[in-house]
Design a protein around this motif. Structure first.
Motif, mmCIF file in Angstrom:
data_model
loop_
_atom_site.group_PDB
_atom_site.id
_atom_site.type_symbol
_atom_site.label_atom_id
_atom_site.label_comp_id
_atom_site.label_asym_id
_atom_site.label_seq_id
_atom_site.Cartn_x
_atom_site.Cartn_y
_atom_site.Cartn_z
ATOM 1 N N SER A 1 0.844 -1.191 0.000
ATOM 2 C CA SER A 1 0.000 0.000 0.000
ATOM 3 C C SER A 1 0.883 1.246 0.000
ATOM 4 O O SER A 1 2.110 1.171 -0.037
ATOM 5 C CB SER A 1 -0.902 -0.002 1.235
ATOM 6 N N GLU A 2 0.233 2.386 0.004
ATOM 7 C CA GLU A 2 0.987 3.622 0.186
ATOM 8 C C GLU A 2 1.729 3.581 1.521
ATOM 9 O O GLU A 2 1.225 3.044 2.512
ATOM 10 C CB GLU A 2 0.043 4.822 0.165
ATOM 11 N N GLU A 18 3.350 5.429 4.756
ATOM 12 C CA GLU A 18 3.158 6.631 5.579
ATOM 13 C C GLU A 18 4.179 6.639 6.709
ATOM 14 O O GLU A 18 4.625 5.569 7.166
ATOM 15 C CB GLU A 18 1.744 6.676 6.146
ATOM 16 N N LYS A 63 -2.679 7.030 8.487
ATOM 17 C CA LYS A 63 -3.367 8.245 8.073
ATOM 18 C C LYS A 63 -4.436 7.959 7.017
ATOM 19 O O LYS A 63 -5.617 8.182 7.255
ATOM 20 C CB LYS A 63 -2.346 9.255 7.556
ATOM 21 N N ASN A 64 -4.014 7.473 5.856
ATOM 22 C CA ASN A 64 -4.957 7.186 4.774
ATOM 23 C C ASN A 64 -5.219 5.696 4.583
ATOM 24 O O ASN A 64 -6.293 5.304 4.132
ATOM 25 C CB ASN A 64 -4.433 7.772 3.447
ATOM 26 N N VAL A 65 -4.240 4.882 4.911
ATOM 27 C CA VAL A 65 -4.408 3.435 4.756
ATOM 28 C C VAL A 65 -5.340 2.934 5.853
ATOM 29 O O VAL A 65 -5.113 3.202 7.039
ATOM 30 C CB VAL A 65 -3.049 2.719 4.823
ATOM 31 N N PRO A 87 -5.396 2.180 -0.846
ATOM 32 C CA PRO A 87 -4.506 2.933 -1.763
ATOM 33 C C PRO A 87 -3.166 2.226 -1.898
ATOM 34 O O PRO A 87 -2.471 1.977 -0.914
ATOM 35 C CB PRO A 87 -4.358 4.295 -1.076
#
Length: 659
Positions: A401-402, A404, A465-467, A618
């Motif tokens: 994934s992305e 962070e 954060k987003n994951v 993501p």
């Protein structure tokens, strides 16, 4: 001698078609006075007892042949050659096999009714079965005439790869019996009433070679240091899904409609695997917007995970090193990153540095140069002089994934951030990882300050954060380590041994080996973890190495300055998991050969269980530091060329002695 289509011609006299009618009669008229002698023993050779009746018998035989064939026949002598070895055959579906049987039957019928057809097929009755070896002193014109009307159409060779690849004894015997029965009717005439015509059975000249070649490894080689032994895959692929053509191109593969089994799930190198063909109807029928994202074909699903990790375990290398801010880097990092035990490299490398060197980019280039072209740097981050780099095998970047990261500063008054924590997190398939490197407060008696550093870190690290969290029901907003499946925390924790220098030296001298249990009885971190005041839920592998702090730079001796600091286990690696037995520690040790700092690097090897995930997170889309990759590979190539040149110079140099 070979035929134009590549098939060897066998011994004996072959009857072929020609445009010259009556060629056979002219040959027999000229050679009628010569007698053909053949020995008829138990060798199964066609014999003639009466040499004078050869011409008559041949004419009688020709009367039995079709008129069109008699007008276009001539006799040709051929040099005998041994039979060719059978070739491997690619796997075929049931539909393809039934189509081949029907094609061979249809082709044989067409060739029997069309004597003008001249091309041969490996799937029909060929000259290899029609022409047994005949030895004797008879002239070529008096050799036995053989039937050549059992031939197939030109496209039979493409439609019947089974005949080309299969050359077993059972097929040869079957073909020989069929030709014997057909040829027997041809030889039934009064001219041969006194003769003993027999056709020898076609047998291979030597035993067929064994074909059970299986060189695939029984475990998935996703952690190989090099891929130099890829040659075994070529043999395995030919055995597993052999095909008519030797070409391994994808165009040929898909053009032939190749069907094979779950080879991609077998244990072989991921770098040299074949992609599974995808049917158009499967692409049409699948919906990427509806239904479960764990369905068949999902990028992070169970099927894809099983291809790369059948046992669903990944190898991770975690290391920590306090570099003491030295500009000088070690000449060689192989002993640090690539220890000889175990034999294979790991799938993921995570290196944390405290008090890093001034040139952080140079440090990352050295890491890339050491790991080589099979690894790429997925991500790197820094917090002051705290560095962390994550390297992963380049064929696994698609499943990440992305990435962070977040930082925490524990010493606010300091302008240079030397104390604090740095965290990097991402999801691999369906398993979330968190890596934290820290540098806690130093001092022999400052245990409470170090515990405060720990508590501040778990509360202030704002990750993820987003994951999305893989299991939010087991997460806590006050502890970052509860929001991930697998957590690795490593760094210079600065916990000391509660004992004076003389006692510690005495214990080390009494136990020069790996028995350090007496020292660990005085370890501050071990005591605090047993009480549950720090690193709650974490574990640490058994320690079997000497204290990693504090050494004289460039030497193996502990601090010999006036301060006489007590040797301690300040550099540690601890871990925790949401699920029991997900993390298995394979090795936990230090690297004593690197002596550029007063700390020795400490590393640990783990086997971590990975679970399938969903395609709704993501993804990193295969991103990595390409510039660093190219620089590191160029450095590696230059180093190898220099080594070769040095070896060449040593071999060419000579030593002269003067007496």
């Amino acid at each position: 001698m070979s035929t134009p289509n590549g098939f060897p011609q066998h011994s004996g006299a072959c009857v072929t078609q020609s445009t010259e009618g009556g060629a056979v009669q002219d040959l027999h008229a000229k050679k009628a006075g010569k007698a053909a002698k053949k020995e008829a023993g138990g060798n199964g050779v066609l014999t003639f007892e009466d040499p004078s009746s050869v011409g008559t018998s041949l004419n009688e035989t020709l009367k039995l042949l079709p008129n069109e064939l008699k007008a276009n026949m001539k006799i040709k002598s051929i040099t005998p050659r041994p039979p060719r070895k059978p070739r491997l055959e690619r796997a075929a579906s049931l539909d393809e096999k039934s189509w081949r049987r029907w094609r061979r039957f249809r082709t044989s019928q067409e060739s029997l009714t069309d004597p003008n057809e001249t091309s041969s097929s490996n799937g029909s009755l060929q000259e290899a079965s029609l022409s047994p070896p005949i030895r004797g002193r008879a002239s070529p014109c008096h050799q036995c005439c053989q039937q050549n009307s059992l031939q197939s159409s030109p496209d039979a060779s493409e439609a019947s790869p089974m005949g080309k690849s299969r050359g077993g004894t059972s097929d040869l015997g079957k073909r020989a019996s069929e030709i014997s029965s057909a040829f027997g009717g041809l030889l039934r005439g009064k001219a041969f009433a006194g003769g003993k015509p027999r056709l020898s059975q076609i047998m291979p000249a030597r035993p067929l070679p064994p074909m059970e070649l299986n060189v695939a490894s029984h475990t998935l080689r996703t952690a190989n240091r090099i891929d130099s032994d890829y040659m075994d895959y070529r043999h395995y692929s030919q055995h597993k899904f052999g095909r008519v053509s030797s070409s391994l191109s994808d165009t040929r593969l898909h053009g032939n409609g190749m069907v094979y089994d779950n080879c991609s799930t077998d244990s072989m190198k991921s770098t040299f695997s074949l992609l599974t063909p995808i049917r158009s109807k499967d692409v049409r029928s699948r919906s990427y917007l509806e239904g479960s994202l764990l369905a068949n074909g999902a990028l992070l699903g169970a099927e894809e995970l099983s291809k790369y990790f059948p046992d669903r375990n990944i190898g991770i290398f975690v290391a920590t090193w306090n570099m003491q801010g030295q500009k000088e880097l070690p000449v060689n990092l192989d002993d640090f990153l690539l220890p000889t035990d175990p034999d294979y490299a790991q799938d993921m490398y995570v290196i944390g540095v405290q008090e890093g060197c001034p040139d952080r980019r140079e440090w990352e280039i050295r890491l890339q140069e050491t790991l080589g072209p099979h690894y790429v740097m997925l991500y790197s981050a820094a917090h002051g002089v705290l560095y962390m780099s994550v390297f992963i095998r380049r064929d696994l970047i698609w499943f990440c994934s992305e990435v962070e990261y977040a930082t925490v500063t524990t010493r606010i008054v300091s302008q240079i951030k030397t104390k604090g924590a740095l965290g990097i997190c991402f999801t691999f398939f369906g398993t979330s990882f968190l890596f934290i490197t820290s540098h806690f407060t130093s001092g022999d008696s400052k245990v409470n300050e170090r515990k405060l550093d720990y508590n501040k870190t778990i509360q202030a690290l704002t990750l993820p954060k987003n994951v999305p969290d893989t299991n939010p029901y087991r997460s806590s907003s006050s502890d970052v380590t509860t929001r991930f499946d697998e957590v690795f925390w490593f760094g210079d924790f600065n916990f000391r041994l509660n004992k004076d220098r003389e006692t510690v030296d005495s214990i080390l001298n009494q136990n020069p080996g790996t028995d350090v249990s007496k020292l660990l009885a005085y370890d501050q971190l071990t005591s605090e973890m047993s009480r549950g005041s720090i690193f709650k839920g974490f574990q640490e592998a058994d320690i079997h190495f000497r204290p990693s702090y504090k050494f004289d730079i460039g030497k193996d001796s502990y601090d010999t300055t006036s301060k006489q600091r007590t040797p301690s286990y300040t550099d540690r690696v601890v871990y925790r998991s949401r699920y029991r037995d997900d993390i298995h520690a394979v090795k936990y040790s230090s690297c004593p050969v690197i002596k550029t700092s007063d700390h020795r690097p400490v590393f640990a090897l783990f086997r971590v269980k990975v679970r399938p995930g969903r395609d709704n997170i993501p993804l990193a889309a295969g991103q990595f530091d390409r510039e660093l990759y190219l620089i590191g590979i160029k450095r590696r190539i230059t180093r190898e060329l220099q080594k070769r040149q040095e070896q060449k110079d040593q071999k060419s140099s000579s030593i002269c002695s003067i007496s």
